[in-house]
Design a protein around this motif. Structure first.
Motif, PDB file in Angstrom:
ATOM      1  N   ALA A 134       0.823  -1.208   0.000  1.00  0.00           N
ATOM      2  CA  ALA A 134       0.000   0.000   0.000  1.00  0.00           C
ATOM      3  C   ALA A 134       0.856   1.256   0.000  1.00  0.00           C
ATOM      4  O   ALA A 134       0.518   2.260  -0.655  1.00  0.00           O
ATOM      5  N   ASP A 135       1.979   1.238   0.724  1.00  0.00           N
ATOM      6  CA  ASP A 135       2.879   2.390   0.729  1.00  0.00           C
ATOM      7  C   ASP A 135       3.441   2.641  -0.670  1.00  0.00           C
ATOM      8  O   ASP A 135       3.574   3.795  -1.105  1.00  0.00           O
ATOM      9  N   VAL A 136       3.770   1.566  -1.370  1.00  0.00           N
ATOM     10  CA  VAL A 136       4.281   1.692  -2.735  1.00  0.00           C
ATOM     11  C   VAL A 136       3.210   2.258  -3.663  1.00  0.00           C
ATOM     12  O   VAL A 136       3.487   3.128  -4.500  1.00  0.00           O
ATOM     13  N   MET A 137       1.979   1.792  -3.510  1.00  0.00           N
ATOM     14  CA  MET A 137       0.888   2.299  -4.350  1.00  0.00           C
ATOM     15  C   MET A 137       0.680   3.796  -4.132  1.00  0.00           C
ATOM     16  O   MET A 137       0.433   4.561  -5.072  1.00  0.00           O
ATOM     17  N   ASP A 138       0.762   4.238  -2.880  1.00  0.00           N
ATOM     18  CA  ASP A 138       0.623   5.668  -2.587  1.00  0.00           C
ATOM     19  C   ASP A 138       1.738   6.471  -3.247  1.00  0.00           C
ATOM     20  O   ASP A 138       1.507   7.554  -3.798  1.00  0.00           O
ATOM     21  N   LEU A 139       2.949   5.949  -3.169  1.00  0.00           N
ATOM     22  CA  LEU A 139       4.091   6.639  -3.759  1.00  0.00           C
ATOM     23  C   LEU A 139       3.944   6.731  -5.281  1.00  0.00           C
ATOM     24  O   LEU A 139       4.200   7.777  -5.889  1.00  0.00           O
ATOM     25  N   LEU A 140       3.510   5.651  -5.899  1.00  0.00           N
ATOM     26  CA  LEU A 140       3.278   5.658  -7.346  1.00  0.00           C
ATOM     27  C   LEU A 140       2.201   6.674  -7.723  1.00  0.00           C
ATOM     28  O   LEU A 140       2.342   7.426  -8.696  1.00  0.00           O
ATOM     29  N   ALA A 141       1.123   6.692  -6.952  1.00  0.00           N
ATOM     30  CA  ALA A 141       0.024   7.609  -7.255  1.00  0.00           C
ATOM     31  C   ALA A 141       0.466   9.060  -7.199  1.00  0.00           C
ATOM     32  O   ALA A 141      -0.071   9.913  -7.913  1.00  0.00           O
ATOM     33  N   SER A 142       1.462   9.360  -6.378  1.00  0.00           N
ATOM     34  CA  SER A 142       1.939  10.738  -6.251  1.00  0.00           C
ATOM     35  C   SER A 142       2.573  11.252  -7.544  1.00  0.00           C
ATOM     36  O   SER A 142       2.708  12.471  -7.730  1.00  0.00           O
ATOM     37  N   VAL A 143       2.967  10.338  -8.449  1.00  0.00           N
ATOM     38  CA  VAL A 143       3.538  10.735  -9.739  1.00  0.00           C
ATOM     39  C   VAL A 143       2.728  10.143 -10.889  1.00  0.00           C
ATOM     40  O   VAL A 143       3.236   9.879 -11.971  1.00  0.00           O
ATOM     41  N   SER A 144       1.425   9.924 -10.637  1.00  0.00           N
ATOM     42  CA  SER A 144       0.493   9.452 -11.666  1.00  0.00           C
ATOM     43  C   SER A 144       0.915   8.106 -12.250  1.00  0.00           C
ATOM     44  O   SER A 144       0.833   7.872 -13.457  1.00  0.00           O
ATOM     45  N   MET A 145       1.347   7.185 -11.370  1.00  0.00           N
ATOM     46  CA  MET A 145       1.649   5.825 -11.782  1.00  0.00           C
ATOM     47  C   MET A 145       0.844   4.858 -10.935  1.00  0.00           C
ATOM     48  O   MET A 145       0.303   5.219  -9.882  1.00  0.00           O
ATOM     49  N   HIS A 146       0.755   3.619 -11.396  1.00  0.00           N
ATOM     50  CA  HIS A 146      -0.069   2.637 -10.708  1.00  0.00           C
ATOM     51  C   HIS A 146       0.212   1.254 -11.281  1.00  0.00           C
ATOM     52  O   HIS A 146       0.998   1.100 -12.227  1.00  0.00           O
ATOM     53  N   GLY A 147      -0.430   0.257 -10.703  1.00  0.00           N
ATOM     54  CA  GLY A 147      -0.358  -1.102 -11.243  1.00  0.00           C
ATOM     55  C   GLY A 147      -1.708  -1.594 -11.711  1.00  0.00           C
ATOM     56  O   GLY A 147      -1.897  -2.799 -11.890  1.00  0.00           O
TER      57      GLY A 147
END
Length: 600
Positions: A134-147
């Motif tokens: 979940a921490d990784v997903m939040d970090l990705l979302a901060s730069v408009s990235m996701h899985g």
């Protein structure tokens, strides 16, 4: 590059928040492993051989320097196994290596803190604990990235060929259409639980560098005689246990009807695709079995969507213009950095020949950085390298890079005057190998070193072949050769489409390998997409490098002046190569037996 709107950003952040809630409920025992499975898959989280694997989407391959730095941070701070887990994994790999007599070159070590570039422009991490997902997903979302939808039975990450918008043979820049398709398909309520995974690729150039024939839906840009833009639509391509080339279902589809037609295709598949056997659930099986009936069903569904439903997903000119506005040429300034390279030197000239391509803007070039290096798995980049790539993108390419189907990284906006300085910087990072399109520019999946589905490891074989062919004179003499390698029949390494393909198979609980010849991805050099043919019984790991060498020696003996490997193979047929491969198998078998005798 496409810039996420406020809605896009909120969508990605809310998805990350939702996933955090799902994980926390699973940790509290409120969700079972079975209930979490589809939820984590649709966010790109697998459970692999030793640890979770995170698959991060890079739609149509475009990535910014800011996003590269975020991936570097994830690699550095999150991609860390516990010492106990790493020791267990390494011990297992050592046992597997010891069980392969005659293979003297060890696989690259099980490193962590790495991202892995895939053939479908995703980035994978192999060691992130699920408790930190979940921490990784939040970090990705901060730069408009996701899985989102990089896994699961849904419409996966949309791909394009890497030269969209800059290719000299461009028909249409299909990146706006790929982005519109991404937005339409993300969490589509009707297509979130398809019979099986579903992949779409766009190609906007004359040459099919996106390998559209190998996709569930392949979309090729066209222009009519009057200049109207449309698409040829292929359906039912795929690899795996049953390799199939997609069938043309529409020769010319007007651009504004693209989503309505894709919806018709996926609806028919969703209605009639098999759900009782995952090996027969891909759309390629449905298309192959039903033929014209499938096409008729798609046309009937499309007619109903247009006439009865009012064509709800017709792309308006205003929407196309809105999205296209994100794909304009960026502000371009030459770096004007000094360089020490001898521009007349052979290495630099070879780099220009293999790694640098022309551009539709005459003052610019497109430059490939090679991630095929001795001691590294194909497509691997550690945290420091990804940080360095971000700097190169900013210095030389307007802050933009692109991941490629071949597991390399492309800088699309390089001034011709900056090529010497870029070469210096790439060489310092070990990324200036002049091998793009040649034998050592091989595609390989992570295989049994990481993947729980794999029958055999890919990386030791890739390492052995890379080590064997380090003489650039020899590699250049061999000319263009696509070598693709998969650790199992799922074909993540696209072995079917390689001029030379290597497939890991299980034989009596041991790792063996099939070799195929004559595959093609659909590019001009390779010719129409086609699957390779198996040359004989499976080979042991120790035999494979010798088999490849025997095949290439046969090519040297049989080729005509100026003839490439694939041309010679098609002219003379498979038999001489098959005989050479099987002859090398017997020699390799004797060598492996001698090694085993000497060590017991």
């Amino acid at each position: 590059m496409y810039q996420y709107t406020d809605f896009d950003k909120q969508f990605v952040k809310l998805r990350a928040t939702q996933f955090r809630d799902q994980l926390e409920r699973w940790q509290r025992g409120e969700l079972s492993d079975e209930q979490l499975l589809p939820l984590r898959l649709q966010n790109g989280w697998y459970i692999q051989r030793y640890a979770p694997m995170a698959r991060i989407a890079v739609p149509y391959g475009e990535i910014s320097s800011t996003q590269l730095r975020t991936l570097a941070r994830i690699a550095r701070e999150y991609d860390k196994p516990s010492p106990e887990l790493l020791a267990h994994a390494q011990a297992t790999q050592d046992e597997l290596q010891a069980a392969q007599p005659g293979l003297t070159l060890a696989a690259p070590p099980l490193r962590y803190g790495y991202g892995h570039f895939t053939t479908r422009t995703n980035v994978q991490f192999n060691w992130i604990p699920i408790t930190r997902a979940a921490d990784v997903m939040d970090l990705l979302a901060s730069v408009s990235m996701h899985g989102i939808q990089t896994s699961g039975n849904d419409i996966r990450n949309i791909t394009c060929e890497a030269y969209e918008g800059i290719a000299q043979d461009q028909i249409v820049d299909t990146r706006p259409f790929a982005e519109i398709t991404r937005q339409w398909s993300s969490l589509h309520p009707e297509f979130s639980f398809l019979p099986r995974k579903f992949k779409i690729a766009y190609n906007g150039a004359v040459e099919d560098r996106a390998a559209t024939g190998w996709y569930d839906i392949g979309v090729q840009a066209r222009r009519a005689d009057d200049g109207a833009v449309g698409f040829t639509v292929k359906v039912g391509g795929g690899m795996g246990r049953t390799p199939v080339i997609g069938s043309v279902v529409r020769e010319f589809l007007p651009w504004d009807q693209l989503l309505n037609y894709i919806e018709a295709v996926v609806r028919v598949y969703n209605s009639y695709g098999r759900r009782d056997n995952k090996w027969k659930a891909r759309i390629k099986i449905l298309v192959k079995s039903e033929g014209q009936k499938f096409i008729d069903a798609v046309e009937a569904e499309y007619k109903a969507i247009v006439e009865q439903d009012g064509a709800p997903h017709t792309i308006t000119q205003a929407e196309l213009d809105r999205v296209t506005a994100n794909f304009v040429v960026p502000e371009l300034k030459p770096a004007n950095l000094p360089s020490k390279v001898n521009t007349d030197g052979q290495l630099y000239q070879r780099w220009l020949q293999q790694n640098v391509r022309g551009h539709r803007l005459p003052q610019l070039r497109a430059v490939s950085l090679s991630f095929k290096r001795v001691g590294f798995a194909p497509g691997d980049a550690d945290a420091d390298t990804m940080d360095a790539l971000a700097r190169l993108a900013e210095q030389f390419s307007a802050g933009e890079a692109r991941l490629t189907h071949e597991q390399n990284l492309l800088l699309p906006w390089v001034h011709a005057s900056d090529l010497p300085a870029l070469y210096d910087a790439a060489r310092a990072l070990g990324l200036a190998q002049p091998n793009i399109g040649l034998l050592t520019d091989m595609i390989a999946c992570p295989g049994g070193d990481f993947c729980s589905l794999a029958n055999a490891r890919s990386l030791p074989i890739a390492a052995a072949i890379t080590e064997r062919y380090q003489d650039l004179d020899e590699v250049f003499d061999l000319g263009p050769i696509d070598l693709h390698m998969s650790g199992c029949i799922n074909s993540c390494g696209h072995h079917h489409s390689g001029h030379i393909g290597i497939l890991g198979v299980d034989k009596d609980g041991k790792e063996w390998y099939q070799v195929t010849l004559g595959g093609a991805d659909g590019t001009d050099l390779s010719g129409p997409a086609i699957g390779g043919k198996v040359v004989g019984p499976s080979f042991s790991a120790a035999e494979v490098p010798g088999v490849i060498e025997a095949v290439l020696t046969t090519y040297r003996e049989l080729r005509k002046s100026g003839e490439f490997f694939i041309d010679t193979l098609r002219r003379v047929g498979h038999d001489p190569f098959k005989a050479a491969a099987n002859g090398a198998r017997h020699q390799g078998g004797r060598a492996a037996h001698a090694v085993e005798e000497a060590t017991t």
